[in-house]
Write an enzyme that holds these catalytic residues in place. Sequence first.
Site, PDB file in Angstrom:
ATOM      1  N   CYS A 111       9.526 108.399  59.246  1.00 17.58           N
ATOM      2  CA  CYS A 111       8.918 108.130  60.548  1.00 17.58           C
ATOM      3  C   CYS A 111       7.794 109.105  60.879  1.00 17.58           C
ATOM      4  CB  CYS A 111       9.986 108.170  61.647  1.00 17.58           C
ATOM      5  SG  CYS A 111      11.073 106.718  61.630  1.00 17.58           S
ATOM      6  N   LYS A 130       4.265 107.569  61.109  1.00 20.34           N
ATOM      7  CA  LYS A 130       3.821 106.734  62.219  1.00 20.34           C
ATOM      8  C   LYS A 130       2.446 107.178  62.707  1.00 20.34           C
ATOM      9  CE  LYS A 130       6.802 105.590  65.462  1.00 20.34           C
ATOM     10  NZ  LYS A 130       7.898 105.619  66.458  1.00 20.34           N
ATOM     11  N   THR A 151       6.172  99.621  79.029  1.00 16.72           N
ATOM     12  CA  THR A 151       6.605 101.021  79.043  1.00 16.72           C
ATOM     13  C   THR A 151       6.849 101.573  77.644  1.00 16.72           C
ATOM     14  OG1 THR A 151       8.917 100.330  79.324  1.00 16.72           O
ATOM     15  CG2 THR A 151       7.655 100.785  81.327  1.00 16.72           C
ATOM     16  N   ASP A 188       8.806 100.534  75.241  1.00 18.22           N
ATOM     17  CA  ASP A 188      10.241 100.634  74.977  1.00 18.22           C
ATOM     18  C   ASP A 188      10.553 100.396  73.506  1.00 18.22           C
ATOM     19  OD1 ASP A 188      13.008 100.909  75.734  1.00 18.22           O
ATOM     20  OD2 ASP A 188      12.419 100.129  77.689  1.00 18.22           O
ATOM     21  N   ASP A 189      11.831 100.548  73.144  1.00 12.26           N
ATOM     22  CA  ASP A 189      12.245 100.508  71.747  1.00 12.26           C
ATOM     23  C   ASP A 189      12.235  99.102  71.158  1.00 12.26           C
ATOM     24  OD1 ASP A 189      13.097 103.379  71.190  1.00 12.26           O
ATOM     25  OD2 ASP A 189      14.209 102.947  73.021  1.00 12.26           O
ATOM     26  N   ASP A 241      11.038  97.929  62.120  1.00 11.94           N
ATOM     27  CA  ASP A 241      10.703  99.287  61.718  1.00 11.94           C
ATOM     28  C   ASP A 241      10.682  99.364  60.199  1.00 11.94           C
ATOM     29  OD1 ASP A 241      10.391 102.155  61.651  1.00 11.94           O
ATOM     30  OD2 ASP A 241      11.364 102.230  63.606  1.00 11.94           O
ATOM     31  N   ASP A 255      17.005 100.760  67.149  1.00 10.32           N
ATOM     32  CA  ASP A 255      16.319 100.313  68.361  1.00 10.32           C
ATOM     33  C   ASP A 255      17.168  99.330  69.165  1.00 10.32           C
ATOM     34  OD1 ASP A 255      14.098 101.860  67.947  1.00 10.32           O
ATOM     35  OD2 ASP A 255      12.904 100.270  67.028  1.00 10.32           O
ATOM     36  N   GLY A 274      13.644  87.857  53.909  1.00 10.55           N
ATOM     37  CA  GLY A 274      12.611  88.770  54.359  1.00 10.55           C
ATOM     38  C   GLY A 274      11.260  88.434  53.775  1.00 10.55           C
ATOM     39  N   HIS A 275      10.411  89.454  53.619  1.00  8.41           N
ATOM     40  CA  HIS A 275       9.046  89.249  53.132  1.00  8.41           C
ATOM     41  C   HIS A 275       8.624  90.471  52.339  1.00  8.41           C
ATOM     42  CE1 HIS A 275       4.992  87.652  52.994  1.00  8.41           C
ATOM     43  NE2 HIS A 275       4.517  88.797  53.444  1.00  8.41           N
TER      44      HIS A 275
END
Length: 347
Positions: free
Chosen positions: A19, A22, A50, A52-53, A70, A93, A141-142
Amino acid sequence: MTVAADGKRLTEFSHGAGCGCKIGPGALAEVMALLAPSQRPDELLVGTETGDDAAVWRLDADRALVATTDFFTPVVDDPRLWGRIAATNAASDVYAMGGRPLFALNLVAWPTDALPPEVLAEVLAGGADAGRACGFVVVGGHSIDDPEPKYGMAVIGEVHPDRLLTNAGLRPGDALVLTKRLGIGIATTAVKRGVASTALVDAAVASMIAPNGAAAAAAVAAGATGCTDVTGFGLLGHLRKMAAASGVDATVRMADVPFLDGVRDLADAGVVPGGSQRNRDWVREVVDGSPGETDLLLLSDAQTSGGLLFGAAPDRAARAVAELGDRGVPAAVIGEIGAGTGRIRVL
């Protein structure tokens, strides 16, 4: 552990650590400010306003969907552990909103010429391990071909609309609870540089693969309304967003904040991810008190699969910490919330 034919370790493929890769909070805020606000339907309980997660969409009076995503670069050299860490982090999250994850889709970027498919299979197996530990299923998924490996998930969960936690819900009088030790960014940078001790690696991995489900349940039971998970923007970065969104000030007592053993010495030696330094520079303008430079870096350290940070009435916060401690969760009351305008005082 080497995974490539040329003997490279997995973390050597990454330009940063988890992370810590980021986009910095300051730069990201500039980008978001350029986006025109979209029309908000009544069913959208939580959007982008705001920071948010996760997004939350109400289905009916008793059910709402929580959607988040994520992904990041390798933080450890074991591919299965990296997959498990990344998936645990993605599900966090949902927990930060007071919900529970239901299912997830894999997100993969993979250097197909440099890393064999068997390594990718191990990463995906780690993601499935996290799903079993957290109680969600992984359904497809991808993937894309990319010179730098990246892995994560899009996760869908559910929450009761009346028990929703947001980063705008802190209240004056709340005690601040943190549910994992800090220092993951420093630890994973030490791994990347090959200077991490076995004890530190083991402690960091154990923290990163630990789901936040118990912490989320404790927050809801304690009557919390304000919550976030501490990840790439560090404790102070996420707390800055929460304090501003909630219209409050926060106090953090440095002596009460739990850290992984050994990370202070590494920080003093300059083993600090660039993301943590960007976080420090971004939060400095709202921090009062006189924290030392190392203290400020430690509190700004970019976490991967970090713990929850929530506010609750002091007696209920203390009870939540005790109950989590009985379950092996290293939670602590680290400060309190007062009336204000988004300032953070570090004592």
